[in-house]
Design an enzyme around this catalytic site. Sequence first.
Site, PDB file in Angstrom:
ATOM      1  CD1 TRP A 179      -0.073  -1.352   3.190  1.00 34.36           C
ATOM      2  CD2 TRP A 179       0.540   0.786   3.287  1.00 34.36           C
ATOM      3  NE1 TRP A 179       0.681  -1.200   4.331  1.00 34.36           N
ATOM      4  CE2 TRP A 179       1.057   0.111   4.417  1.00 34.36           C
ATOM      5  CE3 TRP A 179       0.788   2.136   3.132  1.00 34.36           C
ATOM      6  CZ2 TRP A 179       1.829   0.762   5.367  1.00 34.36           C
ATOM      7  CZ3 TRP A 179       1.560   2.791   4.093  1.00 34.36           C
ATOM      8  CH2 TRP A 179       2.066   2.113   5.185  1.00 34.36           C
ATOM      9  CB  CYS A 180       4.278   1.857   1.139  1.00 37.09           C
ATOM     10  SG  CYS A 180       5.588   3.085   1.174  1.00 37.09           S
ATOM     11  N   PRO A 181       3.202   4.132  -1.277  1.00 35.79           N
ATOM     12  CG  PRO A 181       2.765   6.412  -1.029  1.00 35.79           C
ATOM     13  CD  PRO A 181       2.468   5.088  -0.415  1.00 35.79           C
TER      14      PRO A 181
END
Length: 480
Positions: A169-171
């Site tokens: 989920w981490c950009p």
Amino acid sequence: MVSTTKIKSVDFYRKIPRDLTEASLSGAGLSILAALFMIFLFGMELNDYLRVSTSTSVVVDKSSDGDFLRIDFNISFPALSCEFASVDVSDVLGTNRLNITKTIRKYSIDSKLNPTGSEFRSGPIAQAIKHDEEVDEEHGEGSVSLNARNFDRISHQHAILVVNFYALWCPWSNRLKPSWEKAAKIIRERYDPEIDGRILMGKVDCTEEVDLCRRHHIQGYPSIRIFRKGSDLKEDHGHHEHESYYGDRDTDSLVKTMEDLVAPISLHSQSASDGLPTHTKDDPKRPAPLAGGCRIEGFVRVKKVPGNLVISARSATHSFDASQMNMSHVISHFSFGKKITPRVMSDMKRLLPHLGGSHDRLNGLSYISNPSDSNANVTIEHYLQVVKTEVMTRSYKLVEEYEYTAHSSLVHSLDIPVAKFHFELSPMQVLITENSKSFSHFITNVCAIIGGVFTVAGIVDSILHNTIRLMKKVELGKNI
């Protein structure tokens, strides 16, 4: 002879011949009582002279506009890594200082608040990390997927294992992924794991391998760790001491970093201990935290206006899972103003026993929050109202002391949880002044005591003596 007679004529204390005086039992008893009463009153007067008295007044705070207030603190966070722990200060005038490090020290601690090593030095972290400008969608899989089952085995097979701990989920993790896989393919081609075996690039999905990431104290994503075979194994716990990489994340920078890691290692020795890590000021690699907690101590200077001291996880190039952030903390010390030496404080307490009772009201208190489905994203706030006290004494001239009241609460937040100390200074200050007593006033009171008691005793003795004589005359008249 004549001159002596003239001098005697001004004698205010003329003596009565002893033969003309009469001693009485009542007079002797009254004299003893008068002497004892004089001694008692003298002791009371002496005690009052020696006892320090003070006067208290409330006045407007006389601090100038440029004065700063010092805040000293020592706070332990069992679940906040020193790697990302940040101390920030802001106020209503627009001051906003982020990640203060000059006057702050950090120490990695375990879950029981015990330090695990020397001071943790995070060093300067670049605010702008370089990434590949062109993203290759067909980058392929160049790094090895690691999990709890194969991590230890693979880490012991290669001299150097570089691992990317990421979250889907981490950009920032998604931005790193193409360059990481591309660099891993290049390194795999140059240093074949089957033939060379000196270095291997791997990856761990922290959304799946939660326990593995927690074991290595991963709190920000992505986190790049460097494990060295033979030099990073702790004999007492069996865990790895390793380094964190904070440099650029483009393919060229990653490949260069990997080659620099391999360069000191002999192909035949296969041991990273041949090239133990050394760190310079600009080195993008620094020791990773040895534990998941952090003790933060030091001081900051703030303006004497309402403001906030905030401790949180902060990074310009990492993402944090707010639902898993735990800002529980134990406050060992928190005070305002300059430190008062124990000797001065002891002397002040003899003067004012209540002084200093609220100087460190938060000391020794714990604020615990356990993240769960119903208790996540919890910010711990402390609201502090500060009052300045000035003590004017003859010994120390002027002593400044700040006391405060504290009210704390746990608040659910939509953002990353923090520990916030909101402070507000009172516009009024307490002024305590030591009242001095003159020696001449003491001597005057002593003379008044002696003269007054002597005079009153004489009057009582005269009344008593005349009364007894009168009673005797009356009794003699009746007998006649």
